[in-house]
Design a protein around this motif. Structure first.
Motif, PDB file in Angstrom:
ATOM      1  N   ASP A   1      46.273   7.911  18.183  1.00 52.58           N
ATOM      2  CA  ASP A   1      47.335   8.722  17.579  1.00 52.58           C
ATOM      3  C   ASP A   1      48.718   8.323  18.060  1.00 52.58           C
ATOM      4  OD1 ASP A   1      47.144   9.493  20.173  1.00 52.58           O
ATOM      5  OD2 ASP A   1      46.920  11.633  19.794  1.00 52.58           O
ATOM      6  N   ALA A   2      48.846   7.147  18.675  1.00 51.07           N
ATOM      7  CA  ALA A   2      50.132   6.786  19.276  1.00 51.07           C
ATOM      8  C   ALA A   2      50.854   5.703  18.465  1.00 51.07           C
ATOM      9  CB  ALA A   2      49.935   6.321  20.715  1.00 51.07           C
TER      10      ALA A   2
ATOM     11  N   TYR B   1      53.141   2.744  22.000  1.00 45.05           N
ATOM     12  CA  TYR B   1      54.072   2.763  23.128  1.00 45.05           C
ATOM     13  C   TYR B   1      53.544   3.651  24.240  1.00 45.05           C
ATOM     14  CZ  TYR B   1      58.011   0.323  20.868  1.00 45.05           C
ATOM     15  OH  TYR B   1      58.842  -0.607  20.296  1.00 45.05           O
ATOM     16  N   VAL B   2      53.592   3.135  25.455  1.00 46.28           N
ATOM     17  CA  VAL B   2      53.331   3.967  26.621  1.00 46.28           C
ATOM     18  C   VAL B   2      54.608   4.754  26.908  1.00 46.28           C
ATOM     19  CG1 VAL B   2      51.608   2.448  27.614  1.00 46.28           C
ATOM     20  CG2 VAL B   2      54.006   2.056  28.119  1.00 46.28           C
ATOM     21  N   PRO B   3      54.536   5.922  27.547  1.00 51.48           N
ATOM     22  CA  PRO B   3      53.357   6.611  28.051  1.00 51.48           C
ATOM     23  C   PRO B   3      52.649   7.488  27.005  1.00 51.48           C
ATOM     24  CG  PRO B   3      55.341   7.705  28.848  1.00 51.48           C
ATOM     25  CD  PRO B   3      55.793   6.561  28.011  1.00 51.48           C
ATOM     26  N   LEU B   4      53.125   7.518  25.772  1.00 49.35           N
ATOM     27  CA  LEU B   4      52.441   8.354  24.776  1.00 49.35           C
ATOM     28  C   LEU B   4      50.988   7.896  24.644  1.00 49.35           C
ATOM     29  CD1 LEU B   4      52.839  10.631  22.667  1.00 49.35           C
ATOM     30  CD2 LEU B   4      53.204   8.851  20.975  1.00 49.35           C
TER      31      LEU B   4
END
Lengths: 349, 610
Positions: free
Chosen positions: B131-132, B137-140
């Motif tokens: 779902d990101a 992208y981190v930190p999502l």
């Protein structure tokens, strides 16, 4: 150089300007930074339309002139290529790109000048809150916190600024990456955990401008709106002073119901929602809550919506951190008193 | 030397074990079309959600999952495999080879891609897809609850290994396996672009591999590469992702450029204008593709120096791309242009892609990019490039090469209905999105509020998406009902390149005798300057062929099992999966397999080529 496009006979394509809702659209700039960015967009657009017109003209000519006609069986001449033509369509694009690249590099550096103004010729230091305002905008899932370090203010969701003043915004994030965008005033920069970015802008006119988060940050990314409220200098000073030192009636309200509401607020809300500098900062600061135009960043500010939000925040804004207060924790009467108290937290008329 | 051809086997077994580049190409096509339909369905769901303001058809979490899977599926599981399908089927034929350099690896690459893609989609049934967004992208992504992002990490890792293997295979094939006389500068443009694309794969995919590995270590083994509180850095992911991700765009578009070069030249009945300029433009685009990744990150706070450098470098790519556009126009100039469906897509590509290209230059303008970035303007731009370039290329290639691949011609009337519906739907969907973005609509929003002036254009966009959906259904019908058109399939378009010198369907050994190439556009040269037949470069003799193998499926299956073990942190299963994979590799290493020979008598019986 930047206004070179004025010389081009393409002014009929000014139709781009003014599209969309005022105070939201990047095509209807309300300040010098967004103006600069729209000029650059227009310059690039005119150069690109020139390219498109040339390509489309050759394209249509070729398709019509050289289409296969019934009964035509000739074999066209097998042409290898043409050095001169190759040279031309290599050189002209390079020149066109330079016309865009030079003003772009200049603007990129101008937009990065986020230092506070220097002392003037007489050595008078600029005054924060009057000559410039620094605001630290921290993004959370899914709301915005606006700190004014020089003025010792913490505000939530609505960013008050004085008109015609240099606003420097420092961008931070507490959880995931977000991005701070006020289309009508300034293009975006990202709020990145562990990094502080910054940008600057000015708003010459009073008004309410819409801000948005543009980096996907969870299920309620689309509801992570904020507002920028530009007011005149004296109103801003009033606002700032009250925010920094809320009046006594905010913390010790008069009237029976409001007193009860204040007690409920202290028991349930203040750990996350501060008034003045008293209370936690897990959620938005509540000092001027009754001034807000919206509840939770997007619902019209009515008592019903506030009630619904307190009862069931997850269904309205999935993934946010606010706990639900159902009837077992907060009776209907208690909720009435709480909302009545919250409605008194008003700074500006 | 064993001469025994393996006994006749069932059709299914034949396809599961095949190492024939043509069958692998067809399997890539079929799997790619399946995932294309899936990704298209996800797109339709998104457009239904965005049809009206504050409309919740999917729920916001589900919307984010559909959004992530649409992007991931379309890039990794639809566009790339469809292009790989053409590359597999066509490139060995175009260079006059009997197969790719490593047929076994070719099969392994396909099965790794397929298992990786299926693994990714299993997440729908196990509690939620990633779902990101496709950029993860981190930190999502590193903090995303559930296992969705774990599926993303491992699904892409497995299928990415397949892509890397495929890329290396094409490089070796094109360098080593060309027929006598086919110098590099006599290679058809599609082969050239496959060559450059394979180089991009070779250098770009390792960056993704490392990024995914770090993300896996963070999510599954408690690493802290992207944990700011533990001293990690979240921007590193963006660099790794885009060092892969930007070349990926060229990995997709260059093969399409190659196809257009072939198709436009064929249907204009002219040699490609400025062949050597086209080749060098392809190489320059491939090179510059690695120099510009940070233009996806102008707003992340790199500072004005980096932003200015990457802005100018990005703009430079417009020059070789412009060279290509004008060379295509000049190929058409003076030709005799035939409007077949394949050519309609190639011709529609020129204006559509030009529009996507110029918005690319606008986006490269860093100071203005602060307004464009992460809005629907970007969504409009990359769909103009990817649909107007890559998807149009795939459709053009399908109508062009279908007779060679499947032995029947696609119906031109139905094809034209499909073309016009798709073209109009495409522009309807995406043209208005340029304006939506500048009017204040961020991308990846699960909905939008009423009263922001965004309602009408979103509705128009959804109507366009429906048209594209209907068009795709017409395409599927076309593929099925055209099966009777089996006449005139060997060389239906008066082709210029070597693949049209083979009979349709192509025999498993491709060329009974390796052809001798005497000119660019080898077949055209023989047809119009020679006696109409390719000259043979060797006497007719037995042909040595590789045996099929089921091992690639086991190697891929083992990695898939290991992935499940990793996703659910059940490392017994991880070990079992790895044992299957390494066991199958071990069997492959110790088992002697000399292949088999097709005797001359059999070749003479089947010899249909001109």
């Amino acid at each position: 150089m930047k206004h070179l496009w004025r010389l081009l006979p393409f002014s009929f394509i000014l139709l781009l300007a003014g599209c969309g809702v005022e105070n939201l659209s990047a095509l209807d700039p309300q300040g010098p930074v967004a103006d600069m960015q729209l000029s650059l967009i227009q310059l690039s657009l005119y150069i690109m339309i020139l390219v498109i017109v040339v390509v489309f003209a050759v394209y249509l000519f070729v398709l019509i002139k050289f289409r296969e006609r019934p009964g035509d069986t000739h074999i066209p001449k097998q042409v290898h290529g043409n050095r001169t033509l190759e040279f031309i369509w290599t050189t002209i694009p390079i020149l066109l790109l330079l016309m865009l690249a030079v003003p772009n590099v200049m603007d990129t550096f101008t937009l990065a000048e986020t230092s506070i103004p220097e002392a003037d010729e007489d050595g008078v230091e600029p005054v924060p809150g009057e000559d410039y305002v620094t605001i630290r905008a921290t993004a959370h899932q899914f709301w915005w916190e606006f700190e004014y370090p020089e003025l010792e203010i913490n505000a939530g969701q609505e960013m008050y600024i004085p008109t015609d003043t240099r606003i420097i915004v420092e961008l931070e994030a507490s959880d995931v990456i977000h991005s701070f965008w006020i289309p009508a005033l300034v293009g975006k920069q990202d709020n990145v955990p562990g990094i502080t970015n910054d940008l600057w802008f000015e708003a010459p006119e009073e008004g309410v401008f819409f801000g948005k988060c543009t980096e996907i940050c969870g299920p309620s990314h689309w509801l992570m709106d904020f507002k920028v409220i530009a007011v005149d200098q004296s109103t801003f000073t009033t606002w700032a002073d009250t925010m920094a030192a809320p009046p006594a009636e905010f913390t010790e309200p008069q009237g029976e119901v409001a007193v009860e509401g204040r007690q409920i607020f202290e028991a349930n809300c203040i750990a996350c929602h501060a008034i003045g500098d008293e209370g936690g900062a897990v959620g938005p600061n509540f000092t001027n809550y009754a001034d807000r135009e919206v509840v939770a960043g997007f619902l019209e500010h009515t008592d019903e919506n506030l009630r619904e939000w307190i009862r069931d925040p997850q269904s309205l804004k999935p993934g946010n951190e606010m706990p639900a207060f159902d009837e077992s924790t907060l009776s209907e009467e208690e909720l009435d008193s709480l909302i009545e108290y919250i409605d008194t937290l008003q700074i500006l008329e | 030397m064993s001469n025994a051809k393996a006994q006749p086997k069932s059709v299914l077994w034949d396809w599961l074990t095949t190492v024939d580049h043509k069958k692998i190409g067809i399997m890539y096509m079929v799997a790619g079309l399946f995932f294309f339909a899936l990704g298209g369905l996800e797109a339709i769901l998104m457009r239904i959600q965005l049809m009206f303001p504050e409309f919740s058809f999917l729920g916001y979490q589900t919307y984010n999952e559909v959004l992530t899977m649409h992007g991931t599926t379309m890039i990794f599981l639809a566009a790339m495999p469809l292009l790989f399908g053409f590359m597999n089927f066509i490139v060995p034929l175009q260079i006059g080879a009997r197969d790719v350099a490593f047929p076994f690896l070719n099969s392994l690459g396909f099965w790794l891609f397929l298992f990786g893609g299926l693994l990714l989609n299993v997440s729908w049934f196990t509690g939620g897809a990633p779902d990101a967004a496709w950029t993860a992208y981190v930190p999502l992504s590193s903090d995303s609850p559930g296992h969705g992002v774990d599926y993303y990490v491992l699904g892409l890792q497995v299928s990415g290994a397949g892509t890397l293997i495929g890329g290396i295979n094409f490089l070796v094939t094109i360098i080593n396996m060309r027929a006598p006389g086919m110098s590099m500068m006599r290679m058809p443009l599609f082969t050239w672009s496959t060559f450059v694309t394979s180089m991009l794969i070779l250098f770009a995919f390792p960056a993704l591999t490392i990024g995914l590995l770090l993300l896996m270590l963070d999510r599954i083994f408690g690493g802290a590469f992207f944990d700011v509180a533990a001293g990690g850095n979240v921007v590193i992911w963006q660099h790794l992702f885009w060092i892969f991700g930007h070349p990926e765009v060229y990995i997709l578009i260059l093969p399409a450029f190659g196809m257009f070069s072939e198709i436009i030249a064929t249907f204009a009945k002219k040699r490609l204008f400025g062949y050597s300029a086209m080749v060098f433009a392809t190489l320059i685009i491939g090179f510059l593709g690695f120099m510009v990744w940070a233009h996806h990150m102008f707003t992340v706070g790199m500072g004005p120096v980096a932003n200015a450098i990457f802005a100018v470098a990005t703009m430079a790519i417009a020059v070789p791309t412009g060279i290509k556009i004008f060379n295509w126009l000049l190929t058409l100039w003076g030709g005799r242009i035939k409007f077949t469906v394949a050519n309609l897509f190639a011709l529609a590509f020129i204006p559509s892609f030009t529009m996507g290209g110029v918005t690319g230059v606008m986006l490269a303008t860093s100071a203005a990019n602060y307004q464009f970035h992460d809005t629907y303007f970007v969504v409009a731009h990359f769909h103009y490039v990817i649909i107007g370039g890559v998807v149009f290329g795939i459709f053009a290639g399908m109508f062009y090469w279908w007779p060679k691949m499947f032995g029947y011609r696609l119906d031109e009337t139905l094809g034209k209905i499909f073309f016009w519906l798709f073209l109009i739907g495409f522009h309807l969907t995406f043209f208005v999105q340029h304006f939506l973005g500048l009017m204040g609509m961020p991308r990846r929003v699960a909905s939008f509020l009423d009263g922001q002036g965004l309602n009408e254009m979103n509705l128009i966009s959804t109507i366009g998406a429906f048209m594209m959906g209907v068009a795709f259904i017409i395409l599927v019908i076309t593929l099925i009902v055209s099966r009777k058109n089996t006449d005139n399939v060997d060389d239906p378009w008066d082709g210029r390149t070597l693949e049209w010198a083979t009979p349709s369907p192509v025999p498993e050994y491709n060329f009974a005798q390796t052809p001798l190439v005497r000119e660019l556009d080898a077949l055209w040269h023989e047809k119009y300057e020679g006696d109409g037949k390719m000259k043979a470069a060797e006497p007719l003799d037995d042909i040595h062929m590789p045996n099929g193998s089921i091992l690639p499926i086991f190697i891929s299956l083992g990695l898939t099992v290991a992935s499940f073990g990793l996703i659910y942190s059940t490392h017994v299963i991880t070990v079992i999966g790895l044992l299957i994979t390494f066991g199958a590799m071990f069997v492959r290493s110790i088992k002697e397999d000399h292949g088999y020979h097709i005797p001359v008598s059999e070749i003479k019986r089947g010899k249909g080529e001109r």
